[in-house]
Motif scaffolding. Structure first.
Motif, PDB file in Angstrom:
ATOM      1  N   ARG A 111       0.825  -1.202   0.000  1.00 45.44           N
ATOM      2  CA  ARG A 111       0.000   0.000   0.000  1.00 45.44           C
ATOM      3  C   ARG A 111       0.867   1.263   0.000  1.00 45.44           C
ATOM      4  O   ARG A 111       0.503   2.266  -0.617  1.00 45.44           O
ATOM      5  N   CYS A 112       2.014   1.221   0.664  1.00 46.78           N
ATOM      6  CA  CYS A 112       2.938   2.357   0.602  1.00 46.78           C
ATOM      7  C   CYS A 112       3.517   2.498  -0.805  1.00 46.78           C
ATOM      8  O   CYS A 112       3.686   3.618  -1.308  1.00 46.78           O
ATOM      9  N   MET A 165       2.100   1.689  -3.577  1.00 43.37           N
ATOM     10  CA  MET A 165       1.041   2.229  -4.436  1.00 43.37           C
ATOM     11  C   MET A 165       0.594   3.618  -4.010  1.00 43.37           C
ATOM     12  O   MET A 165      -0.251   4.214  -4.662  1.00 43.37           O
ATOM     13  N   ARG A 166       1.125   4.121  -2.913  1.00 40.92           N
ATOM     14  CA  ARG A 166       0.742   5.382  -2.312  1.00 40.92           C
ATOM     15  C   ARG A 166      -0.726   5.388  -1.887  1.00 40.92           C
ATOM     16  O   ARG A 166      -1.395   6.427  -1.873  1.00 40.92           O
ATOM     17  N   LEU A 167      -1.239   4.210  -1.528  1.00 46.07           N
ATOM     18  CA  LEU A 167      -2.538   4.114  -0.866  1.00 46.07           C
ATOM     19  C   LEU A 167      -2.375   4.376   0.617  1.00 46.07           C
ATOM     20  O   LEU A 167      -3.350   4.619   1.327  1.00 46.07           O
ATOM     21  N   ALA A 168      -1.149   4.286   1.101  1.00 44.19           N
ATOM     22  CA  ALA A 168      -0.776   4.670   2.460  1.00 44.19           C
ATOM     23  C   ALA A 168       0.471   5.536   2.353  1.00 44.19           C
ATOM     24  O   ALA A 168       1.319   5.315   1.484  1.00 44.19           O
ATOM     25  N   ARG A 176       0.388   6.134 -11.570  1.00 44.13           N
ATOM     26  CA  ARG A 176      -0.430   4.923 -11.474  1.00 44.13           C
ATOM     27  C   ARG A 176      -0.741   4.316 -12.830  1.00 44.13           C
ATOM     28  O   ARG A 176      -1.311   3.217 -12.894  1.00 44.13           O
ATOM     29  N   GLN A 203      -0.198  -0.973 -11.094  1.00 44.09           N
ATOM     30  CA  GLN A 203      -1.571  -1.258 -10.688  1.00 44.09           C
ATOM     31  C   GLN A 203      -1.579  -2.377  -9.645  1.00 44.09           C
ATOM     32  O   GLN A 203      -0.625  -3.143  -9.530  1.00 44.09           O
ATOM     33  N   SER A 207     -13.260  -5.997  -3.891  1.00 47.68           N
ATOM     34  CA  SER A 207     -12.540  -4.931  -4.593  1.00 47.68           C
ATOM     35  C   SER A 207     -13.267  -4.419  -5.828  1.00 47.68           C
ATOM     36  O   SER A 207     -12.856  -3.409  -6.412  1.00 47.68           O
TER      37      SER A 207
END
Length: 362
Positions: A80-81, A83-86, A112, A116, A125
Motif C-alpha cells: 500500500r505504501c 502504491m501510495r494508498l498509504a 499509477r 496497478q 474490490s
C-alpha cells in the motif's frame, strides 16, 4: 492490430522460468510506516505501532518478487505504501528515477499508469453496482484514454485476454464466480498497460482447483508483456513455484531474502526454517528435513518496541542467548544474493538436519 492476444492456459502448473537479468525497477529504502493506536488523552500521545520497520529491498524489471510471512507482518502495508494508498512515515520509494513518496496530484495519477494493484478478495474490490465492462473501462475514463469507441474495443480485448466473453460484460460482479471475478480485477489492472502489478494474495480466495489456472495465466501475461510482479503470499508452496526472489518478513522487518530455490534449499533464519518445515512434501526425507518445527512463546505487538532480536521470544536457538537479547541483528549478505538478519544463521537448520539423519540412518 492489438497488443493483446488470446492463448490457452493449461490447468497444470508450468515449469518455472529462468529469472531475467537484474535491472532495478523499484528501490525501497529504509521504509517505515507507523499507525497510532487509540487516541490522545490527558496530554498523553497515542501509542505508535510500527507496521513496517526500516525495510529496504530492490525489485528487478521483469521478475516476480515475493513477500511472505504470517498475518500482520507488514506485507500488505508495504504494498500500500508502494502504491501510495498509504503514506510512509519515513523512507523513500524509487520507481526508476521517480521518488514515489514525493508525488502529489496529477503526478501521482500519472504514476499509477505504470503500476496497478490486484487485491485479495475480488468481490470486495469490485464495485457491485457496476457491470464488468464499466469496471474495466473506468481506468481508461479516469486517465482520459481514447474515445468511447476505442475504449469499448480495448475493454473487449482485455476481457477476451483474461478469459471472459465480452458478451458477459453487462453482468455485475455477483454474477461471476470467484475465479471469474478475479480475472475481471486483473483486466481492470491490465487495461492501462502497466509496467508492474502488485498482487496481494490474488489466489488465496479462490478454490484450489482453479488456483493453478490463475497462476499460469499470470505467468503467461508476464512473459508476454514483460511485466514485473510484487507478489504477496502466505502459501509457501505457491511462493516456491511462482516467485523468482523472496523476502521473509517478521514483525514488519525483513529477516531473510534470497532467490526462491536458495531460500527453500538453504534457509538460514530460524523463522524461515520453521516456515519451510511446514511446507507439505510427498517425502520429507527427500529434502533432508525432519518433522515440522512448531514455534512457541509470545509475539510482541511491535518489533520496534523490543530490545535485541524481534524473533527471540519464539526462537528455538536464541531465546536465552545474550546476543539475541541485547543486540538487534542487522540484515547482512551471507552469500551472493542471500541476506539474513540473525546472530546464528543456519544453526537451527543444521541441528534439524543432523537430528533427522540420526533418527533415519541410511
Amino acid at each position: 492490430m492489438s497488443n493483446f492476444e488470446t492463448s490457452p492456459h493449461p490447468d497444470a502448473p508450468q515449469k518455472a522460468r529462468k529469472p531475467p537479468a537484474p535491472q532495478k525497477l523499484v528501490g525501497i529504502e529504509n521504509l517505515v510506516k507507523e499507525f497510532s493506536i487509540g487516541k490522545e488523552s490527558f496530554g498523553r500521545k497515542p501509542t505508535m505501532l510500527r507496521a513496517v520497520d526500516n525495510v529496504s529491498l530492490e525489485i528487478n524489471s521483469g521478475e516476480t518478487f515475493g513477500l511472505v510471512g504470517e498475518s500482520g507482518c507488514g506485507k500488505t502495508t508495504i504494498a500500500r505504501c508502494l502504491m501510495r494508498l498509504a503514506i510512509p512515515s519515513s523512507g523513500r520509494i524509487m520507481f526508476r528515477d521517480t521518488d514515489v513518496t514525493a508525488l502529489k496530484g496529477k503526478e501521482l495519477r500519472r504514476f499509477r499508469l505504470h503500476m496497478q494493484m490486484v487485491f485479495q478478495d475480488p468481490h470486495a474490490s469490485l464495485d457491485s453496482r457496476m457491470t464488468a465492462r464499466q469496471i474495466v473501462e473506468e481506468p481508461l475514463t479516469i486517465h482520459d484514454i481514447g474515445d468511447r469507441k476505442e475504449r469499448r474495443e480495448k475493454v473487449d480485448e482485455i476481457l477476451t485476454l483474461v478469459g471472459i466473453d465480452p458478451s458477459q460484460g453487462n453482468r455485475k460482479p455477483h454474477g461471476f464466480s470467484g475465479g471469474q471475478a478475479q480475472r475481471i480485477a486483473l483486466a481492470r489492472a491490465l487495461v492501462l498497460n502497466p509496467d508492474m502489478l502488485v498482487l496481494d494474495e490474488p489466489v488465496s480466495a479462490l478454490d484450489v482447483s482453479i488456483q493453478a489456472q490463475v497462476l499460469n495465466f499470470l505467468r503467461d501475461i508476464q512473459d508476454r508483456f514483460s511485466l514485473t510482479y510484487l507478489f504477496i503470499v502466505h502459501d509457501l508452496v505457491v511462493a516456491e513455484y511462482f516467485c523468482d526472489r523472496i523476502a521473509v518478513l517478521y514483525l514488519g522487518a525483513v529477516v531473510e531474502m534470497a532467490e526462491s530455490h536458495v531460500l527453500f534449499r538453504e534457509p538460514l533464519h530460524p523463522y524461515t526454517v520453521s516456515l519451510v518445515s511446514a511446507v507439505p512434501v510427498p517425502d520429507p526425507e527427500s529434502r533432508g528435513r525432519g518433522s515440522r518445527i512448531v514455534l512457541s512463546g509470545e509475539v510482541s505487538p511491535s518489533g520496534a518496541q523490543m530490545s535485541g532480536c524481534r524473533f527471540r521470544t519464539r526462537c528455538p536457538i536464541g531465546r536465552n542467548r545474550e546476543n539475541c537479547r541485547d543486540i538487534s541483528p542487522k540484515l547482512v549478505e551471507k552469500s551472493p544474493g542471500h541476506w539474513v538478519a540473525c546472530h546464528f544463521p543456519g544453526e537451527l537448520e543444521h541441528a534439524v538436519t543432523a537430528a533427522s539423519n540420526i533418527a533415519s540412518p541410511p
